[in-house]
Design a protein around this motif. Structure first.
Motif, PDB file in Angstrom:
ATOM      1  N   VAL A 162      14.401   5.344  51.270  1.00 47.91           N
ATOM      2  CA  VAL A 162      13.605   4.207  51.728  1.00 47.91           C
ATOM      3  C   VAL A 162      14.303   2.902  51.391  1.00 47.91           C
ATOM      4  CG1 VAL A 162      12.244   4.027  49.601  1.00 47.91           C
ATOM      5  CG2 VAL A 162      11.279   3.208  51.734  1.00 47.91           C
ATOM      6  N   ASN A 163      14.106   1.904  52.235  1.00 53.23           N
ATOM      7  CA  ASN A 163      14.650   0.573  51.988  1.00 53.23           C
ATOM      8  C   ASN A 163      13.534  -0.462  52.053  1.00 53.23           C
ATOM      9  OD1 ASN A 163      17.631   1.010  51.860  1.00 53.23           O
ATOM     10  ND2 ASN A 163      17.236   1.910  53.866  1.00 53.23           N
ATOM     11  N   ARG A 164      13.655  -1.487  51.219  1.00 49.96           N
ATOM     12  CA  ARG A 164      12.677  -2.567  51.235  1.00 49.96           C
ATOM     13  C   ARG A 164      12.957  -3.484  52.420  1.00 49.96           C
ATOM     14  NH1 ARG A 164      11.833  -7.808  49.213  1.00 49.96           N
ATOM     15  NH2 ARG A 164       9.692  -8.167  48.520  1.00 49.96           N
ATOM     16  N   VAL A 165      11.930  -3.768  53.217  1.00 45.96           N
ATOM     17  CA  VAL A 165      12.056  -4.661  54.372  1.00 45.96           C
ATOM     18  C   VAL A 165      11.843  -6.107  53.959  1.00 45.96           C
ATOM     19  CG1 VAL A 165      11.114  -5.243  56.640  1.00 45.96           C
ATOM     20  CG2 VAL A 165      11.319  -2.845  55.947  1.00 45.96           C
ATOM     21  N   GLY A 166      10.812  -6.343  53.130  1.00 48.91           N
ATOM     22  CA  GLY A 166      10.502  -7.702  52.691  1.00 48.91           C
ATOM     23  C   GLY A 166       9.034  -7.841  52.365  1.00 48.91           C
ATOM     24  N   GLU A 167       8.613  -9.072  52.130  1.00 48.32           N
ATOM     25  CA  GLU A 167       7.219  -9.346  51.796  1.00 48.32           C
ATOM     26  C   GLU A 167       6.472  -9.818  53.031  1.00 48.32           C
ATOM     27  OE1 GLU A 167       5.622 -12.871  49.420  1.00 48.32           O
ATOM     28  OE2 GLU A 167       5.720 -11.289  47.893  1.00 48.32           O
ATOM     29  N   GLU A 168       5.241  -9.325  53.190  1.00 53.10           N
ATOM     30  CA  GLU A 168       4.401  -9.705  54.322  1.00 53.10           C
ATOM     31  C   GLU A 168       2.999 -10.016  53.815  1.00 53.10           C
ATOM     32  OE1 GLU A 168       4.522  -6.560  57.180  1.00 53.10           O
ATOM     33  OE2 GLU A 168       6.729  -6.550  57.262  1.00 53.10           O
ATOM     34  N   VAL A 169       2.216 -10.680  54.651  1.00 51.76           N
ATOM     35  CA  VAL A 169       0.815 -10.945  54.321  1.00 51.76           C
ATOM     36  C   VAL A 169      -0.059 -10.073  55.216  1.00 51.76           C
ATOM     37  CG1 VAL A 169      -1.027 -12.657  54.241  1.00 51.76           C
ATOM     38  CG2 VAL A 169       1.306 -13.297  53.572  1.00 51.76           C
ATOM     39  N   LEU A 170      -0.885  -9.229  54.590  1.00 59.13           N
ATOM     40  CA  LEU A 170      -1.808  -8.354  55.310  1.00 59.13           C
ATOM     41  C   LEU A 170      -3.227  -8.870  55.156  1.00 59.13           C
ATOM     42  CD1 LEU A 170      -0.495  -4.845  54.139  1.00 59.13           C
ATOM     43  CD2 LEU A 170       0.265  -6.197  56.114  1.00 59.13           C
ATOM     44  N   GLN A 171      -4.052  -8.597  56.140  1.00 57.99           N
ATOM     45  CA  GLN A 171      -5.481  -8.903  56.036  1.00 57.99           C
ATOM     46  C   GLN A 171      -6.215  -7.644  55.601  1.00 57.99           C
ATOM     47  OE1 GLN A 171      -7.134 -11.852  56.440  1.00 57.99           O
ATOM     48  NE2 GLN A 171      -5.141 -12.868  56.718  1.00 57.99           N
ATOM     49  N   ILE A 172      -6.802  -7.682  54.416  1.00 57.74           N
ATOM     50  CA  ILE A 172      -7.540  -6.534  53.877  1.00 57.74           C
ATOM     51  C   ILE A 172      -8.957  -6.986  53.573  1.00 57.74           C
ATOM     52  CG2 ILE A 172      -7.697  -4.829  52.017  1.00 57.74           C
ATOM     53  CD1 ILE A 172      -4.668  -4.946  51.810  1.00 57.74           C
ATOM     54  N   ASN A 189      10.143   8.577  60.735  1.00 57.76           N
ATOM     55  CA  ASN A 189      10.236   7.155  60.445  1.00 57.76           C
ATOM     56  C   ASN A 189       8.850   6.644  60.087  1.00 57.76           C
ATOM     57  OD1 ASN A 189      12.980   7.178  61.131  1.00 57.76           O
ATOM     58  ND2 ASN A 189      12.497   6.879  63.289  1.00 57.76           N
ATOM     59  N   THR A 190       8.700   6.163  58.864  1.00 53.11           N
ATOM     60  CA  THR A 190       7.393   5.758  58.353  1.00 53.11           C
ATOM     61  C   THR A 190       7.526   4.469  57.561  1.00 53.11           C
ATOM     62  OG1 THR A 190       6.825   8.105  58.136  1.00 53.11           O
ATOM     63  CG2 THR A 190       5.400   6.528  57.021  1.00 53.11           C
ATOM     64  N   ASP A 191       6.511   3.619  57.619  1.00 54.07           N
ATOM     65  CA  ASP A 191       6.515   2.369  56.865  1.00 54.07           C
ATOM     66  C   ASP A 191       5.358   2.356  55.874  1.00 54.07           C
ATOM     67  OD1 ASP A 191       8.323  -0.044  58.432  1.00 54.07           O
ATOM     68  OD2 ASP A 191       8.026   1.862  59.443  1.00 54.07           O
ATOM     69  N   LEU A 192       5.634   1.817  54.680  1.00 51.92           N
ATOM     70  CA  LEU A 192       4.650   1.741  53.596  1.00 51.92           C
ATOM     71  C   LEU A 192       4.549   0.315  53.082  1.00 51.92           C
ATOM     72  CD1 LEU A 192       5.846   4.794  51.466  1.00 51.92           C
ATOM     73  CD2 LEU A 192       3.835   4.718  52.935  1.00 51.92           C
ATOM     74  N   TRP A 193       3.356  -0.050  52.623  1.00 50.58           N
ATOM     75  CA  TRP A 193       3.126  -1.357  52.011  1.00 50.58           C
ATOM     76  C   TRP A 193       2.403  -1.186  50.672  1.00 50.58           C
ATOM     77  CZ3 TRP A 193       3.184  -0.417  57.128  1.00 50.58           C
ATOM     78  CH2 TRP A 193       3.811  -1.334  57.993  1.00 50.58           C
ATOM     79  N   TYR A 194       2.883  -1.908  49.646  1.00 50.67           N
ATOM     80  CA  TYR A 194       2.231  -1.973  48.334  1.00 50.67           C
ATOM     81  C   TYR A 194       2.085  -3.439  47.948  1.00 50.67           C
ATOM     82  CZ  TYR A 194       3.561   2.960  47.888  1.00 50.67           C
ATOM     83  OH  TYR A 194       3.722   4.317  48.094  1.00 50.67           O
ATOM     84  N   ASP A 195       0.981  -3.772  47.276  1.00 56.08           N
ATOM     85  CA  ASP A 195       0.835  -5.154  46.836  1.00 56.08           C
ATOM     86  C   ASP A 195       1.701  -5.399  45.602  1.00 56.08           C
ATOM     87  OD1 ASP A 195      -0.539  -4.225  44.598  1.00 56.08           O
ATOM     88  OD2 ASP A 195      -2.390  -5.312  45.023  1.00 56.08           O
TER      89      ASP A 195
END
Length: 226
Positions: A162-172, A189-195
């Motif tokens: 896995v590679n880090r893409v960057g920081e994003e703002v999600l609406q939760i 191919n899968t994408d993951l997000w962690y705060d």
């Protein structure tokens, strides 16, 4: 053209096997109990739920995982049910017991810590594995620091990247949340997000032209983290 078996194999591998290479974050090392639940969307329409409940008893962290999905890709229907229980002492997995059903096909895995090894008894692998191996259950942020994972469906030892893409703002829940985006590349191919504290907040992937997205339906404050 995808066969029914190919679609099912791709779909459920994407839903459950993730991980990566060494990447740092601000995630805390202490496990925080809680519960997170996601609504699983396919092309924007609900097809299931995925929940993780983490609790503590003395020095043991107990984890219960449930995934239920049902839908159609074109004329091809699918159902999926996964149940798993993990036990941890600190950052060490001590036991794992999972059952998995894709339509009529069943899989399972049990793993127990014995000395310096995990003894694995699964439909996909039976034998000893390094005690440092982590399961593919996503809720622990440190999963992305691994190059191999124990597949929580059948016990196979899976190589991951896995590679880090960057920081994003999600609406939760109507609230903007800064999250780190990681892109998994491998068999799927899968994408993951962690705060910023290591809480799992989103997953997204595409299979056979269909877009799948995990939408978090529980609050951040009640979510578990390692």
């Amino acid at each position: 053209m995808f066969s029914k078996n190919t679609l099912q194999k791709c779909l459920f591998t994407a839903v459950f096997v993730l991980g990566g290479t060494a990447i740092t974050s601000n995630a805390t090392a202490a496990t925080t109990p809680g519960r997170t639940e996601f609504e699983i969307l396919m092309n924007g329409k609900p097809v299931g739920r995925h929940s993780v409940t983490v609790s503590k008893s003395a020095d043991i962290t107990n984890v219960r995982i449930a995934i239920d999905m049902a839908g159609k890709i074109g004329p091809i229907g699918f159902t999926y049910r996964h149940r798993c229980e993990e036990a941890w002492r600190g950052t060490q997995l001590t036991s794992l017991n999972c059952t998995d059903k894709e339509n009529r096909a069943s899989k399972s895995v049990a793993a127990n810590l014995r000395g310096t090894d995990l003894v694995v008894d699964g439909t996909g692998f039976k034998g000893s594995a390094p005690a440092s191996l982590l399961p593919s259950s996503w809720w622990r942020f440190s999963t992305i620091n691994q190059t191999r994972l124990l597949d929580s469906r059948d016990g196979k030892l899976s190589r991951v990247n896995v590679n880090r893409v960057g920081e994003e703002v999600l609406q939760i829940g109507g609230t903007p949340v800064r999250a780190n985006h990681y892109r998994v590349r491998g068999a799927v191919n899968t994408d993951l997000w962690y705060d910023g504290t290591g809480r799992w907040v989103r997953t997204a992937f595409k299979i056979a032209g269909q877009s799948f997205d995990y939408r978090k339906v529980t609050t951040l404050t009640g979510s578990p983290r390692e």
